[in-house]
Design a protein around this motif. Sequence first.
Motif, PDB file in Angstrom:
ATOM      1  N   ARG A   1       1.132  -1.165  -0.012  1.00 29.98           N
ATOM      2  CA  ARG A   1       0.021  -0.095   0.017  1.00 29.98           C
ATOM      3  C   ARG A   1       0.958   1.301  -0.047  1.00 29.98           C
ATOM      4  NH1 ARG A   1      -4.703   1.365   4.632  1.00 29.98           N
ATOM      5  NH2 ARG A   1      -5.267   3.442   3.502  1.00 29.98           N
ATOM      6  N   PRO A   2       0.670   2.270  -0.671  1.00 28.44           N
ATOM      7  CA  PRO A   2       1.377   3.475  -0.779  1.00 28.44           C
ATOM      8  C   PRO A   2       1.534   4.171   0.673  1.00 28.44           C
ATOM      9  CG  PRO A   2      -0.366   3.695  -2.522  1.00 28.44           C
ATOM     10  CD  PRO A   2      -0.708   2.266  -1.660  1.00 28.44           C
ATOM     11  N   GLY A   3       2.755   4.506   1.139  1.00 26.79           N
ATOM     12  CA  GLY A   3       2.830   4.988   2.484  1.00 26.79           C
ATOM     13  C   GLY A   3       2.448   3.991   3.460  1.00 26.79           C
ATOM     14  N   SER A   4       2.962   2.752   3.292  1.00 24.02           N
ATOM     15  CA  SER A   4       2.519   1.641   4.090  1.00 24.02           C
ATOM     16  C   SER A   4       3.489   1.799   5.690  1.00 24.02           C
ATOM     17  CB  SER A   4       3.238   0.296   3.561  1.00 24.02           C
ATOM     18  OG  SER A   4       4.640   0.338   3.235  1.00 24.02           O
ATOM     19  N   MET A   5       4.122   2.764   5.554  1.00 20.21           N
ATOM     20  CA  MET A   5       5.157   3.011   7.003  1.00 20.21           C
ATOM     21  C   MET A   5       4.194   3.739   7.732  1.00 20.21           C
ATOM     22  SD  MET A   5       5.686   5.222   4.423  1.00 20.21           S
ATOM     23  CE  MET A   5       6.930   4.283   3.509  1.00 20.21           C
ATOM     24  N   MET A   6       3.275   4.322   7.215  1.00 18.08           N
ATOM     25  CA  MET A   6       2.413   5.512   8.204  1.00 18.08           C
ATOM     26  C   MET A   6       1.214   4.726   8.838  1.00 18.08           C
ATOM     27  SD  MET A   6       2.221   8.592   5.314  1.00 18.08           S
ATOM     28  CE  MET A   6       3.587   9.971   5.663  1.00 18.08           C
ATOM     29  N   GLY A   7       0.828   5.587   9.813  1.00 17.98           N
ATOM     30  CA  GLY A   7      -0.333   5.006  10.462  1.00 17.98           C
ATOM     31  C   GLY A   7      -1.688   5.123   9.532  1.00 17.98           C
TER      32      GLY A   7
ATOM     33  N   GLN B   1       3.449  12.100   9.263  1.00 18.73           N
ATOM     34  CA  GLN B   1       3.220  11.064  10.340  1.00 18.73           C
ATOM     35  C   GLN B   1       4.303  11.468  11.378  1.00 18.73           C
ATOM     36  OE1 GLN B   1       0.721   8.287  10.659  1.00 18.73           O
ATOM     37  NE2 GLN B   1       1.957   8.869  12.704  1.00 18.73           N
ATOM     38  N   PHE B   2       4.090  11.786  12.394  1.00 17.74           N
ATOM     39  CA  PHE B   2       4.929  11.688  13.454  1.00 17.74           C
ATOM     40  C   PHE B   2       5.120  10.240  14.192  1.00 17.74           C
ATOM     41  CE2 PHE B   2       2.986  15.822  13.791  1.00 17.74           C
ATOM     42  CZ  PHE B   2       3.812  16.859  13.529  1.00 17.74           C
ATOM     43  N   THR B   3       6.419  10.193  14.508  1.00 18.70           N
ATOM     44  CA  THR B   3       6.778   8.789  14.779  1.00 18.70           C
ATOM     45  C   THR B   3       7.698   8.509  15.948  1.00 18.70           C
ATOM     46  OG1 THR B   3       9.055   9.150  13.923  1.00 18.70           O
ATOM     47  CG2 THR B   3       7.251   8.491  12.324  1.00 18.70           C
ATOM     48  N   ARG B   4       7.835   7.305  16.439  1.00 19.13           N
ATOM     49  CA  ARG B   4       8.455   7.142  17.578  1.00 19.13           C
ATOM     50  C   ARG B   4      10.100   6.919  17.129  1.00 19.13           C
ATOM     51  NH1 ARG B   4       4.481   3.682  17.607  1.00 19.13           N
ATOM     52  NH2 ARG B   4       3.107   3.792  19.630  1.00 19.13           N
ATOM     53  N   ARG B   5      10.941   6.912  17.918  1.00 18.31           N
ATOM     54  CA  ARG B   5      12.511   6.847  17.645  1.00 18.31           C
ATOM     55  C   ARG B   5      12.635   5.755  16.612  1.00 18.31           C
ATOM     56  NH1 ARG B   5      16.456   9.227  20.362  1.00 18.31           N
ATOM     57  NH2 ARG B   5      17.938   7.633  20.036  1.00 18.31           N
ATOM     58  N   ASP B   6      11.975   4.582  16.712  1.00 24.59           N
ATOM     59  CA  ASP B   6      12.326   3.556  15.683  1.00 24.59           C
ATOM     60  C   ASP B   6      11.758   3.692  14.289  1.00 24.59           C
ATOM     61  OD1 ASP B   6       9.806   3.131  16.406  1.00 24.59           O
ATOM     62  OD2 ASP B   6      10.316   0.820  16.923  1.00 24.59           O
ATOM     63  N   ASP B   7      10.915   5.024  14.325  1.00 19.68           N
ATOM     64  CA  ASP B   7      10.354   5.328  12.957  1.00 19.68           C
ATOM     65  C   ASP B   7       8.965   4.683  12.787  1.00 19.68           C
ATOM     66  OD1 ASP B   7      10.307   7.183  10.777  1.00 19.68           O
ATOM     67  OD2 ASP B   7      10.673   5.598   9.329  1.00 19.68           O
ATOM     68  N   SER B   8       8.410   3.941  13.900  1.00 17.83           N
ATOM     69  CA  SER B   8       6.992   3.380  13.905  1.00 17.83           C
ATOM     70  C   SER B   8       5.985   4.510  14.229  1.00 17.83           C
ATOM     71  CB  SER B   8       7.006   2.212  14.929  1.00 17.83           C
ATOM     72  OG  SER B   8       7.230   2.704  16.286  1.00 17.83           O
ATOM     73  N   PRO B   9       4.752   4.459  13.432  1.00 15.59           N
ATOM     74  CA  PRO B   9       3.983   5.618  13.647  1.00 15.59           C
ATOM     75  C   PRO B   9       3.396   6.067  15.048  1.00 15.59           C
ATOM     76  CG  PRO B   9       2.813   3.933  12.415  1.00 15.59           C
ATOM     77  CD  PRO B   9       4.361   3.318  12.502  1.00 15.59           C
ATOM     78  N   ARG B  10       3.377   6.900  15.443  1.00 14.77           N
ATOM     79  CA  ARG B  10       2.613   7.601  16.840  1.00 14.77           C
ATOM     80  C   ARG B  10       1.105   7.843  15.974  1.00 14.77           C
ATOM     81  NH1 ARG B  10       5.508   8.938  21.066  1.00 14.77           N
ATOM     82  NH2 ARG B  10       7.794   8.920  20.909  1.00 14.77           N
ATOM     83  N   ARG B  11       0.183   8.170  17.102  1.00 21.88           N
ATOM     84  CA  ARG B  11      -1.081   8.575  16.945  1.00 21.88           C
ATOM     85  C   ARG B  11      -1.317   9.810  15.894  1.00 21.88           C
ATOM     86  NH1 ARG B  11      -4.523   8.317  22.137  1.00 21.88           N
ATOM     87  NH2 ARG B  11      -6.100   9.009  20.398  1.00 21.88           N
ATOM     88  N   TRP B  12      -0.151  10.815  16.189  1.00 18.35           N
ATOM     89  CA  TRP B  12      -0.711  11.940  15.917  1.00 18.35           C
ATOM     90  C   TRP B  12      -0.019  12.216  14.446  1.00 18.35           C
ATOM     91  CZ3 TRP B  12       2.982  11.564  20.248  1.00 18.35           C
ATOM     92  CH2 TRP B  12       2.161  11.386  21.458  1.00 18.35           C
ATOM     93  N   TYR B  13      -0.861  12.975  13.434  1.00 18.60           N
ATOM     94  CA  TYR B  13      -0.458  13.319  12.211  1.00 18.60           C
ATOM     95  C   TYR B  13      -0.978  14.467  11.770  1.00 18.60           C
ATOM     96  CZ  TYR B  13      -5.107  12.396  10.368  1.00 18.60           C
ATOM     97  OH  TYR B  13      -6.470  12.297   9.970  1.00 18.60           O
ATOM     98  N   LEU B  14      -0.456  15.210  11.081  1.00 16.32           N
ATOM     99  CA  LEU B  14      -0.788  16.613  10.419  1.00 16.32           C
ATOM    100  C   LEU B  14      -1.432  16.360   8.633  1.00 16.32           C
ATOM    101  CD1 LEU B  14       1.606  18.956  11.642  1.00 16.32           C
ATOM    102  CD2 LEU B  14      -0.534  18.455  12.486  1.00 16.32           C
ATOM    103  N   LYS B  15      -2.474  16.958   8.423  1.00 13.65           N
ATOM    104  CA  LYS B  15      -2.821  16.933   7.056  1.00 13.65           C
ATOM    105  C   LYS B  15      -3.110  18.344   6.488  1.00 13.65           C
ATOM    106  CE  LYS B  15      -7.554  15.817   8.064  1.00 13.65           C
ATOM    107  NZ  LYS B  15      -8.714  14.890   7.761  1.00 13.65           N
ATOM    108  N   GLY B  16      -3.300  18.396   5.083  1.00 18.05           N
ATOM    109  CA  GLY B  16      -3.821  19.448   4.542  1.00 18.05           C
ATOM    110  C   GLY B  16      -2.930  20.954   4.875  1.00 18.05           C
TER     111      GLY B  16
END
Length: 386
Positions: free
Chosen positions: A178-184, A333-348
């Motif tokens: 999926r495109p952007g699969s690393m994101m939440g 997409q905001f992330t943890r230190r290991d680049d896994s996604p957190r709950r927080w994100y911004l758009k627009g």
Amino acid sequence: MTDILVLGAGYTGVVAAIRTAVRTRRTGGRVRLVNASPRFTERLRLHQTAAGQRLTDFPLEDVVAGTGIEFVQGRVAGLDVERRQARLADGRVLGYDKLIYALGTVTDASVPGVAEHAFVYDDYAGTVRLAERLAALASSPIAGTVVVAGGGLTGVESAAEIAEAHPHLHVVLLTRGRPGSMMGERARAHLDAVLERLGVEVRTGADITKVLPEGVELAGGELVHSDATLWTTGTRGLPPAAESGLTVDGRGRIVVDSALRSVSHPDVYAVGDAAAVSQSYGVLHGTCQGGIPTGLHAADSLAATLRGRTPKAFRFGYVHQPLSLGRKDAVIQFTRRDDSPRRWYLKGRAAITYKETVSSSPIPTFRLLKRGLVPVWAFALTGGLG
């Protein structure tokens, strides 16, 4: 006098060179910066160049002016790490006492036809050729098809940028996952919605086995027509590293210790995409976010070594995954230190402002470094530099 040679003048090479020049000025450091092109290329913005946008030109001699750095234009053809020499394509040989290797990576062209028939982001000139091809297709009365291979950040940004700049073209994004699969999930949902709004056709589960002059072939034999194919899937280290005898990983990146020195040749430091940098959560993947801190840290490690001190261990934590979606949208997409996604994100609009801030011109950062200052964000990303 200690001869310090920096190979490569991308983001990491320039910050490493400037920081090294500043930190070794009192200990007799002589810094030379080698690059094939006389201009600094904002590689983070090559997708904008591909879409036909004209970016500011930064001559490298102007970028390093006032630092005492000698700029050498030339393409690196080989390394002799035993004799401590770098050989340029025109036959010149440059000796060194310490080397910072910042040549980055190039597109992995192991899939048949990529080298011959696909456009890649390996340099500015190649990206300009893609922009010219897209402009020609867009001016044709018959709608052309552009295939973008790869659903990572570069592929998604490119597909969105091209579709927005050339709405007459049919843009197809081919990706295994999926495109952007690393994101939440929520960030990916926004990404999907924007690609749909821009008219990008997304095909997941696509395994490309061959690139052809007028299309790509998928596993199973299906042919997907393409008037221009952009390949953004996978990178490898440049040949000089492996051919020199430096220890490299499976992707040709130089394996380094905690001070960012080659594990086989400690007079060689490797930074950015060219280095296999291990942290507690794994090996860093190639992004400017991690690359610039490695350039700063390698310079500090080298300076500490010249003073007879023990360099500090490099520490790095990811903060975000910033993704532009054309000029009118973005998602962060905001992330943890290991680049896994957190709950927080911004758009627009908020994401656009954030993205343009963190990805703005690096020239102000270079100016701070010339004054011996390190930007606050660099301390935040690395947990402090030695």
